[in-house]
Design an enzyme around this catalytic site. Structure first.
Site, PDB file in Angstrom:
ATOM      1  N   ILE A   1      36.367  60.880  25.214  1.00  0.00           N
ATOM      2  CA  ILE A   1      37.545  60.640  25.872  1.00  0.00           C
ATOM      3  C   ILE A   1      38.916  59.686  25.448  1.00  0.00           C
ATOM      4  O   ILE A   1      39.835  60.188  25.683  1.00  0.00           O
ATOM      5  CB  ILE A   1      36.914  59.818  27.248  1.00  0.00           C
ATOM      6  CG1 ILE A   1      35.642  60.812  28.002  1.00  0.00           C
ATOM      7  CG2 ILE A   1      37.911  59.351  28.343  1.00  0.00           C
ATOM      8  CD1 ILE A   1      36.074  62.212  28.529  1.00  0.00           C
TER       9      ILE A   1
ATOM     10  N   SER B   1      33.359  58.819  37.142  1.00  0.00           N
ATOM     11  CA  SER B   1      32.615  59.791  36.351  1.00  0.00           C
ATOM     12  C   SER B   1      33.545  61.057  36.551  1.00  0.00           C
ATOM     13  O   SER B   1      34.114  61.213  37.572  1.00  0.00           O
ATOM     14  CB  SER B   1      31.486  60.047  36.475  1.00  0.00           C
ATOM     15  OG  SER B   1      31.098  60.792  37.761  1.00  0.00           O
ATOM     16  N   CYS B   2      33.449  61.755  35.621  1.00  0.00           N
ATOM     17  CA  CYS B   2      33.969  63.264  35.547  1.00  0.00           C
ATOM     18  C   CYS B   2      33.578  64.103  36.637  1.00  0.00           C
ATOM     19  O   CYS B   2      34.540  64.831  37.476  1.00  0.00           O
ATOM     20  CB  CYS B   2      33.796  63.919  34.305  1.00  0.00           C
ATOM     21  SG  CYS B   2      31.907  64.209  33.766  1.00  0.00           S
ATOM     22  N   THR B   3      32.270  64.044  37.111  1.00  0.00           N
ATOM     23  CA  THR B   3      31.745  64.692  38.287  1.00  0.00           C
ATOM     24  C   THR B   3      32.263  64.087  39.500  1.00  0.00           C
ATOM     25  O   THR B   3      32.749  64.750  40.648  1.00  0.00           O
ATOM     26  CB  THR B   3      29.977  64.777  38.425  1.00  0.00           C
ATOM     27  OG1 THR B   3      29.718  65.252  37.069  1.00  0.00           O
ATOM     28  CG2 THR B   3      29.823  65.559  39.377  1.00  0.00           C
TER      29      THR B   3
ATOM     30  N   THR C   1      26.283  66.161  26.480  1.00  0.00           N
ATOM     31  CA  THR C   1      27.248  65.222  26.215  1.00  0.00           C
ATOM     32  C   THR C   1      26.418  64.456  25.085  1.00  0.00           C
ATOM     33  O   THR C   1      25.272  64.548  24.673  1.00  0.00           O
ATOM     34  CB  THR C   1      27.150  64.081  27.398  1.00  0.00           C
ATOM     35  OG1 THR C   1      26.087  63.577  27.709  1.00  0.00           O
ATOM     36  CG2 THR C   1      28.060  64.840  28.456  1.00  0.00           C
TER      37      THR C   1
ATOM     38  N   ARG D   1      15.893  63.813  28.406  1.00  0.00           N
ATOM     39  CA  ARG D   1      17.389  63.880  27.571  1.00  0.00           C
ATOM     40  C   ARG D   1      16.923  63.881  25.980  1.00  0.00           C
ATOM     41  O   ARG D   1      17.780  63.915  24.980  1.00  0.00           O
ATOM     42  CB  ARG D   1      18.304  62.726  27.826  1.00  0.00           C
ATOM     43  CG  ARG D   1      18.738  62.851  29.293  1.00  0.00           C
ATOM     44  CD  ARG D   1      19.799  62.140  29.342  1.00  0.00           C
ATOM     45  NE  ARG D   1      20.604  62.320  30.738  1.00  0.00           N
ATOM     46  CZ  ARG D   1      21.547  61.726  31.180  1.00  0.00           C
ATOM     47  NH1 ARG D   1      22.497  61.061  30.378  1.00  0.00           N
ATOM     48  NH2 ARG D   1      21.963  61.799  32.372  1.00  0.00           N
TER      49      ARG D   1
ATOM     50  N   THR E   1      21.948  62.440  38.402  1.00  0.00           N
ATOM     51  CA  THR E   1      23.405  62.178  38.512  1.00  0.00           C
ATOM     52  C   THR E   1      23.698  61.121  39.597  1.00  0.00           C
ATOM     53  O   THR E   1      22.934  61.370  40.575  1.00  0.00           O
ATOM     54  CB  THR E   1      24.352  63.368  38.533  1.00  0.00           C
ATOM     55  OG1 THR E   1      25.587  63.228  38.955  1.00  0.00           O
ATOM     56  CG2 THR E   1      23.757  64.195  39.796  1.00  0.00           C
TER      57      THR E   1
END
Length: 485
Positions: A138, A288-290, A319, A334, A347
């Protein structure tokens, strides 16, 4: 046939010449007065003649006819004669509105009336100094965007980047990562490294590289930086205690986190709740992006139809916090190889929507599936509305939101039968509604929203920085025939 070929080629080069005539006007408006010109959200600055022609051609999907280059040039010339600054002007919307005026209407007078909300230039230059704390995915995109948007007039100034030093060739490595990107392509411009002064010169933007492990110890005033907005993109701290360390450094005015904030830190989704920021809010989060991808669409739906409740499933690119191959990871699942598996994970985006839109508290659930793609994600919104709606009416409304509402910088709309995830790499909207995939049965709907979880999110972050720095361009013309979302 030969004559037709010759004529077609001549027509094409006439269009190229017309597009090239626009470029100096576009550049001068931006460089000198921070006036951003676009065609339905497609910025014209730093574009080639062919890209300008493509943007004019694409306008037919919105108003049923191709935007004429000659009319755009006339509008740009009229803008150049106005004393305005710091504005985002949609050429296509101006052209569409002008074509609805009575024949013989003076274009210059019309443009002046449409842009009356934009104040005249007073000769001063409002500049906001920005420091990037961290230089990851970012951080580097934020740098690219601010460098591309740099002007000699008012606006953001990227002054410094703070990182931990990783060896003698650290500066060259940082510059190389800015210069080349496997997802977003090469840097558009030139980059020079000055090892003696620890600086990177990118397209005329001189960036000081500061090496530090402690945010409290940096004295930004030593580098001529005052009242800086520090953008923390490390993810190391997400609460007030951690992020507050930046405020102890000399020369810092505000801190913005590029991740969801914890506790009472305001989570800002630009276009939704940015107007609620006060002078006392010295620590902010860009969520967040979402959350940025779905909140504007949810706001539009709730404003028109009312949302009872629903579920959000995000299909998210992997990510950097995941493992490339199977190994230990503190998070569940993860630790499995990111490039080989679909990974079911949690999320917080569904709950985070309520921080920007309080009326959604308790209405949404959510989950995420990480998939083996490096960028671009999708949110599937399965919602129950307070009223019934057809697919056609729903899509017409969301297309209108993307073109003419106060959320036109956040929401995009596409109805192409062949789009896939890579088509949205570099899309600068927070989310893109895929109209062909829309499902509507009574008051139950399913929407598919694409979003570039790197670039689209970074654009939202930059808009937030511009707002808190007092340099965000006013979006004009203001459509008075469309209900504000």
């Amino acid at each position: 046939m030969t004559d037709l070929h010759i004529q077609a080629q001549a027509d094409w080069f006439d269009r190229v010449a017309a597009a090239e005539k626009m470029m100096p006007l576009v550049s001068k408006l931006y460089r000198e007065r921070n006036v951003v010109t676009s065609i339905h959200g497609r910025r014209l600055i730093n574009r080639s003649a062919i890209e300008v022609i493509k943007a004019h051609r694409a306008a037919r999907r919105n108003h049923g006819q191709e935007l004429q280059l000659e009319l755009s040039t006339a509008i740009l010339e009229a803008l150049s004669n106005l004393s305005i600054e710091t504005a985002s002007v949609d050429i296509a919307t101006l052209a569409h509105l002008y074509q609805q005026e009575p024949e013989g209407t003076d274009l210059a007078t019309f443009i002046k009336e449409q842009l009356k909300e934009v104040g005249p230039s007073d000769g001063s230059q409002n500049i906001a100094n920005v420091v990037l704390y961290g230089f990851g995915r970012i951080g580097r995109l934020l740098a690219r965007i601010m460098i591309e948007q740099a002007s000699t007039g008012p606006g953001l100034r990227l002054r410094a980047i703070v990182v931990r030093k990783n060896g003698d060739n650290d500066l060259e490595k940082r510059a190389s990562l800015l210069r080349r990107d496997s997802v977003h392509g090469p840097f558009n411009g030139t980059i020079k490294v000055d090892k003696e002064n620890n600086t990177i010169l990118a397209n005329g933007t001189l960036i000081q590289i500061i090496y530090s492990n402690d945010p409290t110890s940096v004295d930004y005033t030593e580098y001529g930086i005052d009242d800086a907005i520090v953008v923390d993109n490390t993810g190391r701290w997400r609460d007030e205690a951690g992020l507050g360390q930046h405020l102890q450094a000399k020369g810092v005015k505000r801190v913005l986190l590029t991740a969801p904030g914890k506790g009472s830190i305001p989570n800002i989704v630009f276009g939704i709740n940015h107007q609620g920021i006060t002078d006392e809010d010295t620590i902010l989060s860009a969520a967040s992006c979402t959350t940025n991808g779905i909140t504007p669409v949810l706001a539009a739906l709730d404003r028109k139809y009312g949302v009872k409740h629903g579920h959000v499933e995000t299909v998210h690119s992997f990510t950097n916090d995941q493992n490339l191959i199977d190994n230990f990871h503190k998070g569940e699942r993860r630790g499995r190889a990111a490039t080989l598996n679909m990974v079911l994970t949690e999320t917080g985006a569904a709950k985070a929507v309520a921080k920007a839109l309080p009326q959604f508290a308790g209405k949404l659930t959510g989950n995420a599936i990480r998939v083996p793609t490096p960028d671009v994600s999708m949110a599937v919104l399965n919602l129950e509305l307070e009223q019934e709606v057809t697919k056609e009416d729903l899509n017409d409304y969301l297309r209108n939101v993307s073109l003419h509402s106060n959320l036109r910088q956040q929401v995009d709309f596409v109805d192409s039968p062949d789009v896939v995830s890579t088509d949205f790499v570099g899309n600068d909207r927070a989310g893109v509604v895929d109209g062909l995939a829309t499902i509507a049965t009574g008051n139950r709907i399913v929407l598919y929203v694409w979003y570039d979880n790197e670039y689209g999110y970074s654009k939202q972050v930059v808009r937030t920085i511009e707002h808190i720095g007092g340099v965000h361009p006013l979006v004009v013309p203001v459509r008075r025939d469309v209900v504000e979302v």
